[in-house]
Design a protein around this motif. Structure first.
Motif, PDB file in Angstrom:
ATOM      1  N   ILE A  77       0.768  -1.105  -0.077  1.00  0.00           N
ATOM      2  CA  ILE A  77      -0.097   0.114  -0.019  1.00  0.00           C
ATOM      3  C   ILE A  77       1.121   1.190   0.159  1.00  0.00           C
ATOM      4  O   ILE A  77       0.721   2.355  -0.511  1.00  0.00           O
ATOM      5  N   GLU A  78       2.046   0.927   0.734  1.00  0.00           N
ATOM      6  CA  GLU A  78       2.944   2.373   0.671  1.00  0.00           C
ATOM      7  C   GLU A  78       3.621   2.610  -0.782  1.00  0.00           C
ATOM      8  O   GLU A  78       3.478   3.935  -1.241  1.00  0.00           O
ATOM      9  N   THR A  79       3.851   1.371  -1.659  1.00  0.00           N
ATOM     10  CA  THR A  79       4.339   1.798  -3.041  1.00  0.00           C
ATOM     11  C   THR A  79       3.300   2.379  -3.866  1.00  0.00           C
ATOM     12  O   THR A  79       3.523   3.336  -4.433  1.00  0.00           O
ATOM     13  N   LEU A  80       1.802   1.839  -3.443  1.00  0.00           N
ATOM     14  CA  LEU A  80       0.760   2.167  -4.353  1.00  0.00           C
ATOM     15  C   LEU A  80       0.490   3.653  -4.014  1.00  0.00           C
ATOM     16  O   LEU A  80       0.254   4.455  -4.906  1.00  0.00           O
ATOM     17  N   ASN A  81       0.606   4.201  -2.871  1.00  0.00           N
ATOM     18  CA  ASN A  81       0.432   5.511  -2.327  1.00  0.00           C
ATOM     19  C   ASN A  81       1.292   6.336  -3.186  1.00  0.00           C
ATOM     20  O   ASN A  81       1.120   7.573  -3.517  1.00  0.00           O
ATOM     21  N   PHE A  82       2.680   5.991  -2.826  1.00  0.00           N
ATOM     22  CA  PHE A  82       3.911   6.650  -3.334  1.00  0.00           C
ATOM     23  C   PHE A  82       3.406   6.847  -5.094  1.00  0.00           C
ATOM     24  O   PHE A  82       3.520   8.043  -5.582  1.00  0.00           O
ATOM     25  N   ILE A  83       2.992   5.888  -5.781  1.00  0.00           N
ATOM     26  CA  ILE A  83       2.904   5.882  -7.192  1.00  0.00           C
ATOM     27  C   ILE A  83       1.833   7.147  -7.492  1.00  0.00           C
ATOM     28  O   ILE A  83       2.117   8.076  -8.034  1.00  0.00           O
ATOM     29  N   ALA A 131      -3.582  -5.752 -17.005  1.00  0.00           N
ATOM     30  CA  ALA A 131      -1.997  -5.713 -16.865  1.00  0.00           C
ATOM     31  C   ALA A 131      -1.803  -6.352 -15.434  1.00  0.00           C
ATOM     32  O   ALA A 131      -0.613  -6.110 -15.063  1.00  0.00           O
ATOM     33  N   GLN A 132      -2.732  -6.934 -14.698  1.00  0.00           N
ATOM     34  CA  GLN A 132      -2.252  -7.486 -13.310  1.00  0.00           C
ATOM     35  C   GLN A 132      -1.741  -6.318 -12.511  1.00  0.00           C
ATOM     36  O   GLN A 132      -0.832  -6.636 -11.919  1.00  0.00           O
ATOM     37  N   LYS A 133      -2.399  -5.150 -12.593  1.00  0.00           N
ATOM     38  CA  LYS A 133      -1.778  -4.111 -11.637  1.00  0.00           C
ATOM     39  C   LYS A 133      -2.667  -4.304 -10.385  1.00  0.00           C
ATOM     40  O   LYS A 133      -3.724  -4.418 -10.254  1.00  0.00           O
ATOM     41  N   VAL A 134      -1.604  -4.039  -9.529  1.00  0.00           N
ATOM     42  CA  VAL A 134      -2.163  -3.795  -8.079  1.00  0.00           C
ATOM     43  C   VAL A 134      -2.891  -2.397  -7.946  1.00  0.00           C
ATOM     44  O   VAL A 134      -2.271  -1.355  -8.354  1.00  0.00           O
ATOM     45  N   THR A 135      -4.208  -2.473  -7.734  1.00  0.00           N
ATOM     46  CA  THR A 135      -4.989  -1.098  -7.309  1.00  0.00           C
ATOM     47  C   THR A 135      -5.500  -1.114  -6.085  1.00  0.00           C
ATOM     48  O   THR A 135      -5.413  -2.150  -5.287  1.00  0.00           O
ATOM     49  N   TYR A 136      -6.195   0.150  -5.611  1.00  0.00           N
ATOM     50  CA  TYR A 136      -6.830   0.045  -4.241  1.00  0.00           C
ATOM     51  C   TYR A 136      -8.210  -0.954  -4.254  1.00  0.00           C
ATOM     52  O   TYR A 136      -8.043  -1.667  -3.181  1.00  0.00           O
ATOM     53  N   PRO A 137      -8.702  -1.085  -5.209  1.00  0.00           N
ATOM     54  CA  PRO A 137      -9.772  -2.257  -4.962  1.00  0.00           C
ATOM     55  C   PRO A 137      -9.220  -3.580  -4.802  1.00  0.00           C
ATOM     56  O   PRO A 137      -9.796  -4.508  -4.168  1.00  0.00           O
ATOM     57  N   SER A 138      -8.071  -3.792  -5.432  1.00  0.00           N
ATOM     58  CA  SER A 138      -7.425  -5.206  -5.434  1.00  0.00           C
ATOM     59  C   SER A 138      -6.810  -5.419  -4.163  1.00  0.00           C
ATOM     60  O   SER A 138      -6.789  -6.291  -3.629  1.00  0.00           O
ATOM     61  N   ASP A 145     -10.398   6.201  -9.817  1.00  0.00           N
ATOM     62  CA  ASP A 145     -10.148   5.898 -11.108  1.00  0.00           C
ATOM     63  C   ASP A 145     -10.067   4.620 -11.063  1.00  0.00           C
ATOM     64  O   ASP A 145     -10.430   3.889 -12.181  1.00  0.00           O
ATOM     65  N   ASP A 146      -9.351   3.916 -10.202  1.00  0.00           N
ATOM     66  CA  ASP A 146      -9.256   2.437 -10.101  1.00  0.00           C
ATOM     67  C   ASP A 146     -10.782   1.744  -9.885  1.00  0.00           C
ATOM     68  O   ASP A 146     -10.722   0.832 -10.642  1.00  0.00           O
ATOM     69  N   ILE A 147     -11.629   2.374  -9.157  1.00  0.00           N
ATOM     70  CA  ILE A 147     -12.794   1.717  -8.964  1.00  0.00           C
ATOM     71  C   ILE A 147     -13.553   1.656 -10.498  1.00  0.00           C
ATOM     72  O   ILE A 147     -14.008   0.862 -10.858  1.00  0.00           O
TER      73      ILE A 147
END
Ligand code: FPP
Ligand code: MG
Length: 307
Positions: free
Chosen positions: A183-189, A256-263, A234-236
């Motif tokens: 989640i830290e990396t996702l937030n950074f992105i 793209a098998q991206k990790v997203t907030y909903p995932s 956006d992710d939703i």
């Protein structure tokens, strides 16, 4: 006006955001159209104009204008910067859509820049828009002390470079295909890839309008919160909206098998987190009274939007 309305708690009920956005977006549209004339070598200017004038909500320029007005400035003071912000946003999308990055065919309901003009011209159109954005702020901003303009240019440069958008995009590309993104990396992105430019929109409006340091910081926090909420939504939408609603390919993150907030959180918890961020953002506007209605309504619009 009741005291409650003055505190902004129910102020958005009396504010017609749709008319406000339509009116402001039309002003921005006309200014953008004037900003880049079609001259020799026409091909590159055509390509730059193709993406810049392809529609879109114009949320970034509108945020810049609204913040400038909120702190006591005028639309005229902020319009060149507002246009520059849209130029930078557009160039980031042109490059993001390239085969070397997301390889997308559609954007804003139209073929992507490289699909129309070829990859070589699309890369150069992005470069041209980025350089021109800074030239445009420096050359066209009138009636604002030069020191404020310099601060805007410095802030924007940082927001766009490796400390901002570029850095966020790099970590995003590195994370693709990995299932263990934290989640830290996702937030950074997202704080960098989307948040940094949205923050720059608000802060540059505040600086141009003459806000002091403490006020800038509050508005910066408002922007950072709506920026993250924007990305969660956006992710939703990538999961729940149709390609027609989005004007671009849907379901791309899953593909793209991206990790997203909903995932990570599921859709319901993602919606709750976005709503909390919007509430936090609006709390930063306490004390402005009805003058803050546009920024409050824009914050609400971020969670309610369908594209
Ligand atoms: C869209 O994300 C992409 C961005 C918000 C920015 C990407 C940034 C770059 C390509 C760096 C550009 C270079 C400079 C100098 C600013 P997305 O792919 O998640 O969303 P999408 O579905 O709309 O494509
Ligand atoms: Mg993309």
């Amino acid at each position: 006006m009741t005291s409650l309305q003055n505190q902004g708690a129910v102020a958005t009920e009396t504010f017609d955001l749709a008319s406000y956005l339509t009116e402001r977006a039309a002003l921005v549209e006309a200014a953008l159209d004037r900003s880049i004339p079609l001259v020799y070598p026409e091909k590159i200017y055509e390509s730059m104009r193709y993406s810049l004038l392809a529609g879109g909500k114009r949320l970034r320029p509108v945020l810049c204008l609204a913040t400038c007005e909120l702190v006591g400035g005028t639309i005229e003071m902020a319009m060149p910067t507002a246009c520059a912000l849209e130029m930078i946003h557009t160039m980031s999308l042109i490059h993001d859509d390239l085969p070397a990055m997301d390889n997308d065919d559609y954007r804003r309901g139209k073929l992507t820049n490289h699909k129309v003009y070829g990859e070589d011209i699309a890369i150069l159109a992005g470069d041209g828009l980025l350089a021109y954005a800074f030239e445009y702020i420096a050359r066209e901003t009138k009636g604002v002390p030069a020191e404020r303009v310099l601060q805007v240019i410095a802030h924007l440069g940082r927001a766009v470079g490796a400390a901002g958008l570029v850095g966020g995009q790099v970590v995003d590309l590195e994370s693709e295909g990995k299932s263990d993104v934290s989640i830290e990396t996702l937030n950074f992105i997202h704080r960098h890839k989307t948040g940094a430019l949205l923050e720059a929109c608000v802060v540059s409006g505040a600086v141009l309008g003459g806000a002091g340091e403490e006020e800038r910081q509050r508005l910066s926090r408002y922007a950072q919160n709506i920026g993250l909420a924007f990305q969660i939504v956006d992710d939703i939408l990538d999961i729940t909206a149709t390609p027609e609603e989005l004007g671009k390919t849907a379901g791309k993150d899953l593909q793209a098998q991206k990790v997203t907030y909903p995932s990570l959180w599921g859709i319901e918890e993602s919606r709750r987190q976005a709503a909390q961020l919007i509430a936090d953002a609006k709390a930063e506007l306490q004390g402005y009274g009805t003058a803050a209605q546009p920024l409050q309504a824009i914050a609400d619009f971020i969670t309610a939007r369908k594209n």
